[in-house]
Design a protein around this motif. Structure first.
Motif, PDB file in Angstrom:
ATOM      1  N   GLU A  66      22.139  89.859   3.241  1.00  0.00           N
ATOM      2  CA  GLU A  66      22.712  90.531   4.353  1.00  0.00           C
ATOM      3  C   GLU A  66      24.059  91.200   4.531  1.00  0.00           C
ATOM      4  O   GLU A  66      24.332  92.260   4.722  1.00  0.00           O
ATOM      5  CB  GLU A  66      23.098  89.474   5.674  1.00  0.00           C
ATOM      6  CG  GLU A  66      21.686  88.968   6.125  1.00  0.00           C
ATOM      7  CD  GLU A  66      20.844  89.928   6.489  1.00  0.00           C
ATOM      8  OE1 GLU A  66      21.143  91.048   7.304  1.00  0.00           O
ATOM      9  OE2 GLU A  66      19.474  89.718   6.323  1.00  0.00           O
ATOM     10  N   ALA A  67      24.971  90.709   3.348  1.00  0.00           N
ATOM     11  CA  ALA A  67      26.256  91.209   2.995  1.00  0.00           C
ATOM     12  C   ALA A  67      25.642  92.788   2.326  1.00  0.00           C
ATOM     13  O   ALA A  67      26.436  93.667   2.663  1.00  0.00           O
ATOM     14  CB  ALA A  67      27.078  90.565   2.183  1.00  0.00           C
ATOM     15  N   ARG A  69      23.317  94.460   2.671  1.00  0.00           N
ATOM     16  CA  ARG A  69      22.820  95.269   3.593  1.00  0.00           C
ATOM     17  C   ARG A  69      23.651  96.077   4.489  1.00  0.00           C
ATOM     18  O   ARG A  69      24.024  97.278   4.721  1.00  0.00           O
ATOM     19  CB  ARG A  69      21.672  94.702   4.922  1.00  0.00           C
ATOM     20  CG  ARG A  69      20.330  94.537   3.840  1.00  0.00           C
ATOM     21  CD  ARG A  69      19.280  93.672   4.750  1.00  0.00           C
ATOM     22  NE  ARG A  69      18.269  93.682   4.091  1.00  0.00           N
ATOM     23  CZ  ARG A  69      17.546  92.502   4.247  1.00  0.00           C
ATOM     24  NH1 ARG A  69      17.830  91.470   5.254  1.00  0.00           N
ATOM     25  NH2 ARG A  69      16.215  92.345   3.656  1.00  0.00           N
ATOM     26  N   ARG A  70      24.899  95.164   4.905  1.00  0.00           N
ATOM     27  CA  ARG A  70      25.939  95.707   5.704  1.00  0.00           C
ATOM     28  C   ARG A  70      26.879  96.455   4.912  1.00  0.00           C
ATOM     29  O   ARG A  70      27.711  97.125   5.455  1.00  0.00           O
ATOM     30  CB  ARG A  70      26.822  94.298   6.101  1.00  0.00           C
ATOM     31  CG  ARG A  70      26.230  93.736   7.423  1.00  0.00           C
ATOM     32  CD  ARG A  70      27.233  92.667   8.017  1.00  0.00           C
ATOM     33  NE  ARG A  70      27.803  91.692   7.029  1.00  0.00           N
ATOM     34  CZ  ARG A  70      27.047  90.519   6.472  1.00  0.00           C
ATOM     35  NH1 ARG A  70      25.988  90.239   7.047  1.00  0.00           N
ATOM     36  NH2 ARG A  70      27.920  89.700   5.575  1.00  0.00           N
ATOM     37  N   SER A  71      26.733  96.672   3.522  1.00  0.00           N
ATOM     38  CA  SER A  71      27.656  97.586   2.976  1.00  0.00           C
ATOM     39  C   SER A  71      27.204  98.983   2.973  1.00  0.00           C
ATOM     40  O   SER A  71      28.280  99.628   2.941  1.00  0.00           O
ATOM     41  CB  SER A  71      27.428  97.245   1.226  1.00  0.00           C
ATOM     42  OG  SER A  71      26.219  97.749   0.845  1.00  0.00           O
ATOM     43  N   GLY A  72      25.977  99.367   3.608  1.00  0.00           N
ATOM     44  CA  GLY A  72      25.774 100.630   3.814  1.00  0.00           C
ATOM     45  C   GLY A  72      25.411 101.483   2.594  1.00  0.00           C
ATOM     46  O   GLY A  72      25.342 102.603   2.768  1.00  0.00           O
ATOM     47  N   LYS A 103      28.953 105.144  -3.263  1.00  0.00           N
ATOM     48  CA  LYS A 103      28.466 103.810  -2.482  1.00  0.00           C
ATOM     49  C   LYS A 103      27.858 102.786  -3.153  1.00  0.00           C
ATOM     50  O   LYS A 103      28.405 101.690  -3.148  1.00  0.00           O
ATOM     51  CB  LYS A 103      27.621 104.451  -1.270  1.00  0.00           C
ATOM     52  CG  LYS A 103      28.444 105.272  -0.194  1.00  0.00           C
ATOM     53  CD  LYS A 103      27.478 105.527   1.037  1.00  0.00           C
ATOM     54  CE  LYS A 103      27.828 106.201   1.946  1.00  0.00           C
ATOM     55  NZ  LYS A 103      26.932 106.541   3.228  1.00  0.00           N
ATOM     56  N   ALA A 107      29.577  99.138  -3.861  1.00  0.00           N
ATOM     57  CA  ALA A 107      28.891  97.883  -3.414  1.00  0.00           C
ATOM     58  C   ALA A 107      28.732  96.998  -4.595  1.00  0.00           C
ATOM     59  O   ALA A 107      28.694  95.637  -4.262  1.00  0.00           O
ATOM     60  CB  ALA A 107      27.697  98.333  -2.697  1.00  0.00           C
TER      61      ALA A 107
END
Length: 134
Positions: A66-67, A69-72, A103, A107
């Motif tokens: 989930e972390a 995924r939240r990084s974008g 990115k 990440a």
């Protein structure tokens, strides 16, 4: 299921790998080999590319799926049954340029080697040539 018996250690899909296929672009510019990097695979990635496959330990160090995924940074982040993940930066390989590479680098900074890779005079690799910020 095979994925549960044989957990992921590392994998990648890229269009900038030039060696025999055993070394990642990051290993090429750092002059390291799988013998150097594989023992660290539970805490560090061997590189980063359009698609990067991580071990369970790396995914945990990143804070979990989930972390990530939240990084974008990833168009797709799929957790594997073994606890690792398949991370795809952009929907198409042709889109993996400039900002998308940055990115992914940011990440994955916590699980990249601490030292900056040596610059590639021939600009062959889709890498960021600086030390990751932790």
């Amino acid at each position: 299921m095979q994925a549960e018996r044989w957990p992921a250690v590392f994998g990648f899909l890229a269009d900038d790998a030039i060696s025999s296929g055993t070394r990642t672009p990051l290993e090429d510019v750092r002059a390291t080999f799988p013998d150097d990097t594989l023992p660290l695979s539970d805490s560090q990635v061997r590189g980063y590319s359009w698609v990067t496959v991580t071990s369970a330990g790396v995914l945990q160090r990143l804070g979990g799926i989930e972390a990530v995924r939240r990084s974008g940074a990833f168009a797709s982040a799929i957790e594997l049954p073994s606890g690792g993940a398949v991370l795809q930066a952009t929907p198409r390989l042709s889109e993996y340029e400039g900002g998308a590479i940055r990115k992914v680098f940011e990440a994955l900074a916590p699980v990249l080697p601490a030292e900056a890779p040596w610059p590639d005079d021939f600009n062959r690799f889709k890498l960021i040539y600086e030390a990751p910020r932790r």
